[in-house]
Design an enzyme around this catalytic site. Structure first.
Site, short mmCIF file in Angstrom:
data_model
loop_
_atom_site.label_atom_id
_atom_site.label_comp_id
_atom_site.label_asym_id
_atom_site.label_seq_id
_atom_site.Cartn_x
_atom_site.Cartn_y
_atom_site.Cartn_z
N GLY A 47 63.59 46.64 68.71
CA GLY A 47 64.02 45.39 68.14
C GLY A 47 63.34 46.31 66.79
O GLY A 47 63.41 47.92 66.85
N LEU B 123 65.44 46.69 63.71
CA LEU B 123 66.34 47.46 64.19
C LEU B 123 66.33 47.82 62.69
O LEU B 123 66.85 47.35 62.09
CB LEU B 123 67.79 46.54 64.90
CG LEU B 123 67.95 46.31 66.57
CD1 LEU B 123 68.50 45.84 66.61
CD2 LEU B 123 67.41 47.48 66.77
N HIS C 143 69.10 52.59 65.11
CA HIS C 143 69.78 52.05 65.91
C HIS C 143 71.25 51.57 66.16
O HIS C 143 71.97 52.18 66.41
CB HIS C 143 68.64 50.94 66.14
CG HIS C 143 67.17 50.94 66.31
ND1 HIS C 143 66.46 50.22 65.02
CD2 HIS C 143 66.08 51.35 67.18
CE1 HIS C 143 65.22 50.55 65.76
NE2 HIS C 143 65.13 51.59 67.10
N LYS D 23 65.85 61.78 67.73
CA LYS D 23 64.60 60.83 66.71
C LYS D 23 63.38 60.70 67.98
O LYS D 23 62.89 61.24 67.81
CB LYS D 23 64.91 60.04 65.80
CG LYS D 23 62.88 58.78 65.75
CD LYS D 23 62.72 59.69 64.45
CE LYS D 23 62.11 59.08 63.94
NZ LYS D 23 61.00 58.38 64.73
N GLN E 171 60.85 62.02 74.48
CA GLN E 171 61.40 60.79 75.65
C GLN E 171 62.79 60.95 75.59
O GLN E 171 63.13 60.86 77.27
CB GLN E 171 61.44 59.54 74.67
CG GLN E 171 62.71 58.13 74.96
CD GLN E 171 61.94 57.20 74.37
OE1 GLN E 171 60.87 56.53 74.02
NE2 GLN E 171 62.71 56.76 73.29
N SER F 230 62.69 54.63 61.30
CA SER F 230 62.06 54.01 62.13
C SER F 230 61.57 53.11 61.80
O SER F 230 61.50 52.62 60.00
CB SER F 230 60.24 55.09 62.28
OG SER F 230 59.70 54.25 62.82
P1 PAJ Z 1 63.62 52.03 69.52
O1 PAJ Z 1 61.90 52.89 68.88
O2 PAJ Z 1 63.01 50.64 69.17
O3 PAJ Z 1 64.19 53.18 69.48
C1 PAJ Z 1 65.52 52.66 70.44
C2 PAJ Z 1 66.26 53.85 70.18
O4 PAJ Z 1 66.81 54.39 68.99
C3 PAJ Z 1 65.51 55.48 70.88
O5 PAJ Z 1 66.79 55.84 71.82
C4 PAJ Z 1 65.02 56.18 69.62
O6 PAJ Z 1 65.39 57.58 69.65
C5 PAJ Z 1 66.69 55.15 68.68
N1 PAJ Z 1 66.22 55.74 67.35
C6 PAJ Z 1 65.27 55.19 66.26
N2 PAJ Z 1 65.09 56.26 65.62
C7 PAJ Z 1 66.40 56.55 65.73
C8 PAJ Z 1 66.73 57.37 64.31
N3 PAJ Z 1 66.40 57.20 63.43
N4 PAJ Z 1 67.58 58.00 64.40
C9 PAJ Z 1 68.68 58.05 65.99
N5 PAJ Z 1 68.36 57.04 66.89
C10 PAJ Z 1 67.21 56.75 66.30
O7 PAJ Z 1 62.47 54.12 71.58
C11 PAJ Z 1 62.05 53.05 71.28
O8 PAJ Z 1 62.02 51.97 71.39
C12 PAJ Z 1 62.00 52.70 73.08
O9 PAJ Z 1 60.56 53.50 73.91
C13 PAJ Z 1 62.43 52.54 74.36
C14 PAJ Z 1 63.06 53.27 75.05
C15 PAJ Z 1 63.37 51.27 74.25
C16 PAJ Z 1 61.68 51.94 75.75
O10 PAJ Z 1 60.66 51.09 75.78
#
Ligand code: PAJ
Length: 300
Positions: A41, A43, A47, A164, A168, A200
């Site tokens: 979330g 977002l 995302h 990003k 992971q 982020s």
């Molecule tokens: P979260 O940090 O919410 O990120 C969800 C997804 O969005 C991840 O795959 C992350 O790499 C991607 N994401 C975040 N910021 C980004 C950006 N600036 N550019 C491209 N992609 C981006 O990562 C997680 O959640 C958690 O660890 C999760 C995989 C949901 C497990 O709980």
């Protein structure tokens, strides 16, 4: 006339019903491809870019929103992690994103972990012991455990993860290969603000001054890329120099698959990864680069 909207599922039963709807009549086999985008979330455009890409890869998209306690250490920001389901739903149903055949699965903790913390978990092995795993012990195990559960619950053909979070993405790929998980993993491009800062959810914690200081991370990556022709030591030195004065957790130049440090004479693909703290906020960033490219051209 009623207008159908994206289904919001809060329970396992609601999710199961929504997926049956996506799958079509029982017994027909599955005529459609389903993609999942897992999130915590809060977002942002990063995302949403995953969701937009998911749209191009599948007929139906499931977005999960779950702040997973298993991947936060007791000292970390689980309690203050931003949560706003209504704002997230509004963003997800924007143009070219989720439509009436798509699903948002937003379970509470007791829906995901009905028996309390799981006894049996997935371990990232040695990939979970370096870099993010060294600073945040158990973090990547917590990620993999929830990712595997969400894959089982949502049964996608394809799952998208952002570059990003490069480590992971690497451990998820490794889990899928090592444990024969029947899903295709797609790595999606890293989305940045116009000034270079990687988007982020944690950027919301930064003061104006800290946000300015945070630009050193993307600048350090640019300096590292600019030094790529001169080899690994020059890349590490350039990135480290640019981060001088910041509270740096690591500057690492690694093999993209094994996450082992590349030797100084390495040529070819590598990942440059950074983590630093601005006050109590921890930020990560990374870029892929090709080491010694110029040298190779000269030798060719
Ligand atoms: P979260 O940090 O919410 O990120 C969800 C997804 O969005 C991840 O795959 C992350 O790499 C991607 N994401 C975040 N910021 C980004 C950006 N600036 N550019 C491209 N992609 C981006 O990562 C997680 O959640 C958690 O660890 C999760 C995989 C949901 C497990 O709980």
């Amino acid at each position: 006339m009623t207008t159908r909207t994206t289904t919001l599922a809060r329970s396992r039963d609601e999710l199961a019903a929504a997926l049956v709807e996506q799958d079509g009549a029982p017994g027909r086999g599955r005529p459609y491809r389903r993609a999942v985008v897992m999130t915590m979330g809060a977002l942002h455009e990063g995302h949403l870019s995953l969701v937009a890409q998911a749209r191009t890869l599948a007929d139906h998209v499931v977005v999960t929103i779950f702040v997973n306690p298993l991947q936060f250490a007791p000292t970390e920001d689980l309690a203050r992690y931003p949560r706003d389901l209504d704002a997230d739903l509004a963003l997800l149903t924007g143009p070219d994103l989720l439509g009436p055949d798509d699903v948002v699965f937003a379970p509470d903790v007791d829906v995901m972990y009905p028996g309390g913390d799981p006894v049996v978990r997935v371990t990232a092995g040695r990939l979970g012991d370096v870099l993010e795993g060294a600073i945040r012990p158990g973090h990547l195990d917590g990620v993999l455990t929830v990712v595997l559960k969400l894959l089982h619950l949502t049964r996608p053909d394809v799952a998208l993860f952002g570059r990003k979070d490069a480590q992971q993405l690497a451990v998820v790929r490794r889990m899928v290969a090592d444990l024969e998980v029947p899903v295709e993993v797609v790595g999606a491009p890293l989305v940045r603000d116009a000034d270079g800062l990687a988007l982020s959810s944690r950027n919301a914690y930064l003061s104006a001054t800290q946000r300015e200081q945070a630009l050193a991370l993307s600048a350090a990556l640019r300096d590292g890329v600019a030094a790529a022709d001169e080899g690994a030591a020059a890349v590490r030195a350039a990135a480290t120099d640019r981060l001088a004065g910041l509270d740096v957790d690591y500057v690492a130049l690694v093999d993209p698959d094994t996450f082992d440090d590349v030797p100084d004479d390495h040529s070819g693909e590598a990942l440059l990864l950074l983590a630093a703290r601005l006050g109590t906020t921890r930020l990560i960033d990374n870029t892929a680069l090709v080491l010694g490219a110029h040298g190779r051209e000269e030798r060719a």
